[in-house]
Each structure stands twice: as C-alpha cells, then as structure tokens.
Design a protein around this motif. Structure first.
Motif, PDB file in Angstrom:
ATOM      1  N   GLN A 108     -39.024  26.322 -16.574  1.00  0.00           N
ATOM      2  CA  GLN A 108     -39.177  26.398 -15.115  1.00  0.00           C
ATOM      3  C   GLN A 108     -40.338  25.526 -14.660  1.00  0.00           C
ATOM      4  N   GLU A 109     -41.475  25.626 -15.361  1.00  0.00           N
ATOM      5  CA  GLU A 109     -42.663  24.867 -14.982  1.00  0.00           C
ATOM      6  C   GLU A 109     -42.515  23.380 -15.273  1.00  0.00           C
ATOM      7  N   SER A 110     -41.594  23.002 -16.152  1.00  0.00           N
ATOM      8  CA  SER A 110     -41.429  21.591 -16.482  1.00  0.00           C
ATOM      9  C   SER A 110     -40.508  20.876 -15.494  1.00  0.00           C
ATOM     10  N   ARG A 111     -39.867  21.628 -14.600  1.00  0.00           N
ATOM     11  CA  ARG A 111     -38.968  21.028 -13.628  1.00  0.00           C
ATOM     12  C   ARG A 111     -39.690  20.852 -12.299  1.00  0.00           C
ATOM     13  N   SER A 112     -39.393  19.761 -11.644  1.00  0.00           N
ATOM     14  CA  SER A 112     -40.059  19.453 -10.380  1.00  0.00           C
ATOM     15  C   SER A 112     -39.490  20.296  -9.243  1.00  0.00           C
ATOM     16  N   ILE A 113     -40.197  20.269  -8.128  1.00  0.00           N
ATOM     17  CA  ILE A 113     -39.748  20.969  -6.932  1.00  0.00           C
ATOM     18  C   ILE A 113     -38.379  20.450  -6.488  1.00  0.00           C
ATOM     19  N   ALA A 114     -38.186  19.132  -6.543  1.00  0.00           N
ATOM     20  CA  ALA A 114     -36.911  18.548  -6.127  1.00  0.00           C
ATOM     21  C   ALA A 114     -35.760  19.083  -6.961  1.00  0.00           C
ATOM     22  N   VAL A 115     -35.959  19.234  -8.255  1.00  0.00           N
ATOM     23  CA  VAL A 115     -34.914  19.747  -9.137  1.00  0.00           C
ATOM     24  C   VAL A 115     -34.628  21.213  -8.814  1.00  0.00           C
ATOM     25  N   LEU A 116     -35.681  22.007  -8.596  1.00  0.00           N
ATOM     26  CA  LEU A 116     -35.491  23.419  -8.268  1.00  0.00           C
ATOM     27  C   LEU A 116     -34.734  23.589  -6.954  1.00  0.00           C
ATOM     28  N   ILE A 117     -35.026  22.732  -5.979  1.00  0.00           N
ATOM     29  CA  ILE A 117     -34.314  22.787  -4.692  1.00  0.00           C
ATOM     30  C   ILE A 117     -32.840  22.434  -4.899  1.00  0.00           C
ATOM     31  N   ALA A 118     -32.590  21.380  -5.676  1.00  0.00           N
ATOM     32  CA  ALA A 118     -31.215  20.927  -5.903  1.00  0.00           C
ATOM     33  C   ALA A 118     -30.389  21.980  -6.635  1.00  0.00           C
ATOM     34  N   GLU A 119     -31.017  22.772  -7.492  1.00  0.00           N
ATOM     35  CA  GLU A 119     -30.293  23.756  -8.286  1.00  0.00           C
ATOM     36  C   GLU A 119     -30.032  25.075  -7.559  1.00  0.00           C
ATOM     37  N   ASN A 120     -30.728  25.320  -6.451  1.00  0.00           N
ATOM     38  CA  ASN A 120     -30.626  26.610  -5.787  1.00  0.00           C
ATOM     39  C   ASN A 120     -29.619  26.549  -4.640  1.00  0.00           C
ATOM     40  N   ALA A 121     -28.592  27.374  -4.717  1.00  0.00           N
ATOM     41  CA  ALA A 121     -27.534  27.382  -3.694  1.00  0.00           C
ATOM     42  C   ALA A 121     -28.040  27.805  -2.319  1.00  0.00           C
ATOM     43  N   GLU A 122     -29.172  28.508  -2.255  1.00  0.00           N
ATOM     44  CA  GLU A 122     -29.728  28.932  -0.964  1.00  0.00           C
ATOM     45  C   GLU A 122     -30.370  27.776  -0.202  1.00  0.00           C
ATOM     46  N   PHE A 123     -30.609  26.655  -0.881  1.00  0.00           N
ATOM     47  CA  PHE A 123     -31.338  25.545  -0.272  1.00  0.00           C
ATOM     48  C   PHE A 123     -30.484  24.296  -0.063  1.00  0.00           C
ATOM     49  N   THR A 124     -29.168  24.420  -0.026  1.00  0.00           N
ATOM     50  CA  THR A 124     -28.317  23.225   0.073  1.00  0.00           C
ATOM     51  C   THR A 124     -28.551  22.446   1.368  1.00  0.00           C
ATOM     52  N   ASP A 125     -28.764  23.148   2.483  1.00  0.00           N
ATOM     53  CA  ASP A 125     -29.015  22.446   3.752  1.00  0.00           C
ATOM     54  C   ASP A 125     -30.321  21.655   3.688  1.00  0.00           C
ATOM     55  N   PHE A 126     -31.362  22.277   3.165  1.00  0.00           N
ATOM     56  CA  PHE A 126     -32.646  21.576   3.075  1.00  0.00           C
ATOM     57  C   PHE A 126     -32.561  20.447   2.054  1.00  0.00           C
ATOM     58  N   HIS A 127     -31.829  20.664   0.980  1.00  0.00           N
ATOM     59  CA  HIS A 127     -31.639  19.612  -0.025  1.00  0.00           C
ATOM     60  C   HIS A 127     -30.938  18.408   0.611  1.00  0.00           C
ATOM     61  N   PHE A 128     -29.947  18.684   1.461  1.00  0.00           N
ATOM     62  CA  PHE A 128     -29.268  17.611   2.183  1.00  0.00           C
ATOM     63  C   PHE A 128     -30.262  16.821   3.030  1.00  0.00           C
ATOM     64  N   LEU A 129     -31.162  17.540   3.713  1.00  0.00           N
ATOM     65  CA  LEU A 129     -32.177  16.856   4.525  1.00  0.00           C
ATOM     66  C   LEU A 129     -33.086  15.990   3.664  1.00  0.00           C
ATOM     67  N   LEU A 130     -33.499  16.514   2.535  1.00  0.00           N
ATOM     68  CA  LEU A 130     -34.364  15.738   1.633  1.00  0.00           C
ATOM     69  C   LEU A 130     -33.665  14.474   1.154  1.00  0.00           C
ATOM     70  N   GLN A 131     -32.392  14.586   0.817  1.00  0.00           N
ATOM     71  CA  GLN A 131     -31.647  13.409   0.363  1.00  0.00           C
ATOM     72  C   GLN A 131     -31.449  12.410   1.494  1.00  0.00           C
ATOM     73  N   LYS A 132     -31.103  12.916   2.679  1.00  0.00           N
ATOM     74  CA  LYS A 132     -30.878  12.045   3.834  1.00  0.00           C
ATOM     75  C   LYS A 132     -32.154  11.284   4.183  1.00  0.00           C
ATOM     76  N   ALA A 133     -33.295  11.931   4.033  1.00  0.00           N
ATOM     77  CA  ALA A 133     -34.580  11.296   4.351  1.00  0.00           C
ATOM     78  C   ALA A 133     -35.173  10.580   3.142  1.00  0.00           C
ATOM     79  N   ASP A 134     -34.467  10.585   2.002  1.00  0.00           N
ATOM     80  CA  ASP A 134     -34.920   9.969   0.757  1.00  0.00           C
ATOM     81  C   ASP A 134     -36.267  10.533   0.299  1.00  0.00           C
ATOM     82  N   LEU A 135     -36.443  11.835   0.512  1.00  0.00           N
ATOM     83  CA  LEU A 135     -37.693  12.486   0.108  1.00  0.00           C
ATOM     84  C   LEU A 135     -37.593  13.149  -1.257  1.00  0.00           C
ATOM     85  N   ALA A 136     -36.382  13.470  -1.686  1.00  0.00           N
ATOM     86  CA  ALA A 136     -36.225  14.188  -2.952  1.00  0.00           C
ATOM     87  C   ALA A 136     -36.791  13.384  -4.109  1.00  0.00           C
TER      88      ALA A 136
END
Length: 190
Positions: free
Chosen positions: A51-79
């Motif tokens: 868990q600690e070896s994975r970045s915040i971006a990876v944790l967001i991408a893996e969590n089904a509760e955060f798909t909308d925010f993950h989409f925003l991160l990808q759209k803004a090229d922030l991930a």
C-alpha cells in the motif's frame, strides 16, 4: 501371575503411549497455530508495504469510489504529472456521489485542472496532524492548496470537515498512506 503382570505392563504402556501421542498432538497444534500467526503478521506487513509503495495516483485509479475524480485528473493530465512520483502531497478526494456531474461536465481543460488541484495540498498531513492543528486553532484550521487558495477545515462532533468551493462541508474520512503522501476520502455531509 505373570499373565496379570504382563497385562498390567501392556495396559500402562498403551496408556503411556496414548498420553504421549496426545501431548505430541498438542505440540503440533501449537506449532501450527504459531506458524499461522507469524504468516498472518507477515502478510499484513506485506500488504502495508505494498500500500505504501503505491502512489496516490495509483490508489485513486484503483478505487471505484473515485472514478469521477480520476477522470478529472486524467483530463487535466495531473495523474502522471502531479501525483505519480513527486510529493509528499495530501489529496482530498470527493467520492463519486459527492461530485455533481453537472459541476464537472462543463469544465474546460484549465477549469478541470483548477478544480482537481483545489483538493490537493503540496504538503503531507496525517489525520492526527490535521486534528491537532484544528484543536490548536479553536475548531478551525486553514491550509493552502496547490493553487494557492485557502482550504478551511472545521471540527464538528463527529469528525473533521472540509469546506468546498461551493460552501458545502464534506466529511474527511481517515487517510490511506501512499508512497508520496496521504489520500483522504471526503463525502458531502447530509
């Protein structure tokens, strides 16, 4: 008499063997339980390290509760640019139910990046640190986010809340530690 003596010897020998087998069985059971306990501890430690070896971006991408925010991160090229390898960051992620689709559907790329960055701090705050700072500041605490805007936190009876751009308060859930900071789930307070 010899036969009776022989029967007693056989009887006590069998009784002794039975007790010895029972004792050996107890030892084996204890060893297995101890090995299982050690294996469970090792697995838990490996899970924490993973868990600690994975970045915040990876944790967001893996969590089904955060798909909308993950989409925003990808759209803004922030991930990849902001949350993949750098840090430490503290990120407050609105769950899918907390983000109004109309709120984000009409945003252009710049507005999307600004919206996503609003929830990102360029510093690392654990839940305990946030709680301590709020306590020292008599129930309120202000932090600067990655845009230079000020985020307002308040403590209520049931936990810590973040005041959003629209003025709503979203409850801050306990964090998940990542390789490059802390990830908090936030939800609209009903």
């Amino acid at each position: 008499m010899k036969n009776i003596l022989f029967l007693f010897v056989v009887f006590f020998s069998l009784l002794g063997c039975k007790k010895m087998k029972q004792h050996q069985h107890e030892i084996v059971v204890e060893e297995v339980e101890e090995e299982e306990s050690v294996a469970d501890e090792r697995q838990e430690q490996q899970n924490e390290e993973l868990q600690e070896s994975r970045s915040i971006a990876v944790l967001i991408a893996e969590n089904a509760e955060f798909t909308d925010f993950h989409f925003l991160l990808q759209k803004a090229d922030l991930a990849t640019n902001l949350l993949e390898n750098h840090g430490p960051y503290t990120v407050f992620i609105p769950t899918n139910g907390s983000l109004e689709s109309s709120e984000v559907d009409n945003l252009d790329d710049k507005e999307t990046a600004e919206f996503a960055k609003y929830y990102i701090l360029n510093s690392s705050f654990s839940y305990e640190d946030l709680k301590a700072e709020i306590g020292e500041n008599k129930g309120e605490f202000f932090l600067e986010n990655s845009l230079g805007s000020t985020l307002q936190f308040a403590e209520k009876e049931d936990g810590i809340y973040l005041k959003t751009l629209s003025g709503d308060f979203m409850k801050v859930e306990k964090y998940t530690e990542a390789s490059n900071g802390y990830l908090y789930k936030i939800e609209v307070n009903n």
